[in-house]
Write a protein that holds these residues in place. Structure first.
Motif, PDB file in Angstrom:
ATOM      1  N   PRO A  28      10.823 -47.832 -67.418  1.00 13.62           N
ATOM      2  CA  PRO A  28       9.718 -48.605 -68.000  1.00 13.62           C
ATOM      3  C   PRO A  28      10.061 -50.084 -67.998  1.00 13.62           C
ATOM      4  N   ARG A  29       9.068 -50.921 -67.973  1.00  7.65           N
ATOM      5  CA  ARG A  29       9.312 -52.357 -68.040  1.00  7.65           C
ATOM      6  C   ARG A  29       9.553 -52.778 -69.487  1.00  7.65           C
ATOM      7  N   GLY A  69       7.227 -43.470 -69.487  1.00 10.75           N
ATOM      8  CA  GLY A  69       7.624 -44.690 -70.166  1.00 10.75           C
ATOM      9  C   GLY A  69       9.037 -44.687 -70.724  1.00 10.75           C
ATOM     10  N   ALA A 127       5.622 -48.916 -72.170  1.00 12.36           N
ATOM     11  CA  ALA A 127       6.579 -49.966 -71.820  1.00 12.36           C
ATOM     12  C   ALA A 127       7.217 -50.434 -73.121  1.00 12.36           C
ATOM     13  N   MET A 165      10.200 -47.968 -76.831  1.00 13.77           N
ATOM     14  CA  MET A 165       9.005 -47.795 -76.018  1.00 13.77           C
ATOM     15  C   MET A 165       7.773 -47.541 -76.876  1.00 13.77           C
ATOM     16  N   CYS A 183      13.416 -44.207 -69.836  1.00 17.13           N
ATOM     17  CA  CYS A 183      14.424 -44.315 -68.787  1.00 17.13           C
ATOM     18  C   CYS A 183      15.523 -43.294 -69.048  1.00 17.13           C
ATOM     19  N   GLY A 236      14.218 -50.560 -71.961  1.00 11.50           N
ATOM     20  CA  GLY A 236      13.531 -50.661 -70.687  1.00 11.50           C
ATOM     21  C   GLY A 236      14.187 -51.673 -69.763  1.00 11.50           C
ATOM     22  N   LEU A 276       8.382 -46.979 -61.499  1.00 13.44           N
ATOM     23  CA  LEU A 276       8.153 -46.883 -62.939  1.00 13.44           C
ATOM     24  C   LEU A 276       8.118 -45.433 -63.405  1.00 13.44           C
ATOM     25  N   SER A 277       8.631 -45.210 -64.600  1.00 17.19           N
ATOM     26  CA  SER A 277       8.654 -43.871 -65.194  1.00 17.19           C
ATOM     27  C   SER A 277       7.281 -43.511 -65.737  1.00 17.19           C
ATOM     28  N   SER A 305       4.743 -49.836 -59.675  1.00 15.70           N
ATOM     29  CA  SER A 305       4.195 -48.491 -59.801  1.00 15.70           C
ATOM     30  C   SER A 305       3.865 -47.913 -58.432  1.00 15.70           C
ATOM     31  N   THR A 357       1.769 -45.081 -65.498  1.00 20.76           N
ATOM     32  CA  THR A 357       2.450 -45.029 -66.795  1.00 20.76           C
ATOM     33  C   THR A 357       1.606 -45.737 -67.850  1.00 20.76           C
TER      34      THR A 357
END
Length: 412
Positions: free
Chosen positions: A228-229, A215, A55, A26, A217, A348, A211-212, A206, A52
Motif C-alpha cells: 500500500p502507499r 491495502g 493506504a 492502514m 504489506c 506502507g 499495489l496490494s 496499480s 485497492t
C-alpha cells in the motif's frame, strides 16, 4: 531527526509507538482525500482503475501549513506542493539535533532531498484553463529542495533534489555522506512523499500490479501481494562525528549536538541487464552488501539487524531474502539469528521517503535496544532485546522499481 508520518506517527515518538505496538496504520482512503468509489474496481487487469481501497494517510490535512511563519505569501502558498510543507518538519529536526537556527543561517550546510512523483503538478495539468500564478515555484522539483531548506534557512552549501524512485532518500543520504567526507558541507537530508491524486502515480502503480488489493504489506510472507502507499515527511541532520564533537565543545550545554547514531558506510549500484526492467538481480544485490562492508572495514558478523526493502511482491521479496541469506546466512545460526525488519508492513510504502523512514526506524531500534521486525507475518514477531551486548550494528537496504539501490550501515 524528525518525522511527520501517518495516523498517530505525527512525530518520531509516535512513529516508535506504532512500531513497538506492532500496528499497521492502514485505513480506507478518506473521503476528504479522494472518492475511492469513483476509481476502485476489484479486477486487477483493468488499467483504468485502482484495485485497492486502502493506504496509509496522515490524520491531519497534509496541505495544512503555517505559511506566514515561513515568509510565504497567501497567493504563493495556495499552489504550494504539500511536499514543500515539509519545512515544518525540518524546523523540528534542527530542534531535535540541538542546533540553534542562528548557527545554521549563512553556513555551508548542504541540502539533499529524495522525492518521487509530481502529483501536485499533475493536478494543475488537468485544469490548464486557469493555472495559478505561482505554479512553477510551488510545484517544481528543484523548488522543492530550494524552498524546503536553502532559501528559508539561508543555507549556502550544495542543494539537490534526487529522484531514483523508491531509493531516492537513501541515495540523497549517500550523496550527503560523500559531500561531508569531501568537506564540501555540513549536511541536512530530507525525504518527502504525499498522496494527492489517484489518477497520477497511484493508478500507474496499480496498473503494474504493484499495489496490494487489501491495502496491507505482507513482506516476506506467503500472502505477499504488493504494497500500500503511504504518506510522510522525514528529516535527518548529518555531521561528521569529529565536527559534532567539536561543536559540542563550542556550544553551550543547552545547545549541544545530539548524536543519535553513526553512519559507517553507504554504497549504491544498479542491477544492469535483467530479464525485465523491474526484475531484480540477486548477484548485484549481494555485491552491494559485500562492497559496503569492505568499504567500511566492518565485520558483518557484528550485524544483528537488517532493515530490508521488502515491498511484499513475490519476486522482489524472494530475491532480497535469498540475497540476505547468501551473505549473512553462513555467519548466523538459529540460536544467534539475523533479525529482519520491514517498516512498510507498518506504514506502507512512502515512495521517495521510504528509505529515510527505514533509517529513522533503525536508529530508534539502535537507541532503544529493540530490533523491531516485520509486522503481520506468519511466524512469531514479538519484540525482544537487542540480541548482542556492547556495540549495536544494523544495515538498511533500499531500491527502486528500475533497481538502482543503496545500502547504509549504522552502529550505535
Amino acid at each position: 531527526m524528525a518525522a511527520k508520518l501517518l495516523q498517530d506517527a505525527s512525530s518520531v515518538q509516535g512513529f516508535w509507538n506504532i512500531l513497538q505496538e506492532g500496528r499497521s496504520a492502514m485505513t480506507e482512503v478518506p473521503i476528504d482525500r479522494f472518492n475511492v468509489d469513483a476509481f476502485y474496481h476489484p479486477i486487477r487487469d483493468r488499467v483504468d482503475t485502482l484495485d485497492t481501497r486502502g493506504a496509509h494517510f496522515m490524520k491531519a490535512d497534509p496541505a495544512a501549513f503555517d505559511a506566514p511563519f515561513f515568509s510565504i505569501l497567501r497567493a504563493e502558498g495556495k499552489p504550494l506542493d504539500p511536499q514543500q510543507r515539509g519545512l515544518e518538519c525540518m524546523y523540528h529536526a534542527f530542534e531535535n539535533a540541538g542546533i540553534p537556527l542562528q548557527k545554521v543561517e549563512g553556513s555551508k550546510t548542504g541540502a539533499y532531498v529524495g522525492s518521487f512523483a509530481k502529483e501536485c503538478d499533475t493536478l494543475f495539468t488537468h485544469g490548464p484553463d486557469a493555472p495559478p500564478r505561482y505554479r512553477a515555484s510551488g510545484t517544481g522539483s528543484a523548488m522543492l529542495l530550494n524552498r524546503l531548506m536553502s532559501w528559508f534557512y539561508d543555507l549556502r552549501g550544495p542543494s539537490m533534489t534526487i529522484d531514483t524512485a523508491c531509493s531516492s532518500s537513501l541515495n540523497a543520504l549517500h550523496l550527503s555522506c560523500q559531500s561531508l567526507r569531501s568537506k564540501e558541507s555540513t549536511m541536512l537530508l530530507a525525504g518527502c512523499n504525499v498522496i494527492l491524486n489517484p489518477d497520477t502515480i497511484m493508478m500507474s502503480l496499480s496498473n503494474l500490479g504493484f499495489l496490494s488489493p487489501d491495502g496491507l504489506c505482507y513482506s516476506f510472507d506467503e500472502r505477499a501481494n504488493g504494497y500500500p502507499r503511504g504518506v510522510g515527511f522525514g528529516v535527518i541532520v548529518l555531521k561528521t562525528v569529529s565536527q559534532a564533537l567539536a561543536d559540542n565543545v563550542r556550544l553551550d550545554v543547552d545547545n549541544n549536538d545530539t548524536i543519535r547514531a553513526v553512519i559507517r558506510a553507504t554504497h549504491s549500484n544498479q542491477d544492469g541487464k535483467t530479464p525485465g526492467i523491474t526484475q531484480p538481480n540477486e548477484v548485484a544485490q549481494a555485491l552491494l552488501i559485500r562492497e559496503t562492508y569492505e568499504k567500511a572495514g566492518l565485520d558483518p558478523k557484528l550485524t544483528r539487524f537488517f532493515e530490508a526493502h521488502g515491498t511484499g511482491t513475490q519476486i522482489g521479496d524472494t530475491t532480497e531474502a535469498t540475497t540476505i541469506d547468501s551473505f549473512f546466512g553462513k555467519l548466523r545460526s538459529p540460536s544467534e539469528p539475523l533479525i529482519i525488519g520491514v517498516v512498510k508492513s507498518n506504514i506502507g510504502h512512502l515512495g521517495g521517503a521510504s528509505g529515510l523512514a527505514s533509517i529513522i526506524k533503525t536508529v530508534l531500534g539502535l537507541e532503544n535496544g529493540i530490533p523491531v521486525d516485520a509486522w503481520n507475518i506468519k511466524f512469531p514477531t514479538e519484540n525482544m532485546p537487542w540480541p548482542s551486548k556492547g556495540l549495536r550494528r544494523a544495515s538498511v537496504n533500499s531500491f527502486e522499481y528500475g533497481h538502482f539501490r543503496q545500502i547504509s550501515g549504522l552502529p550505535w
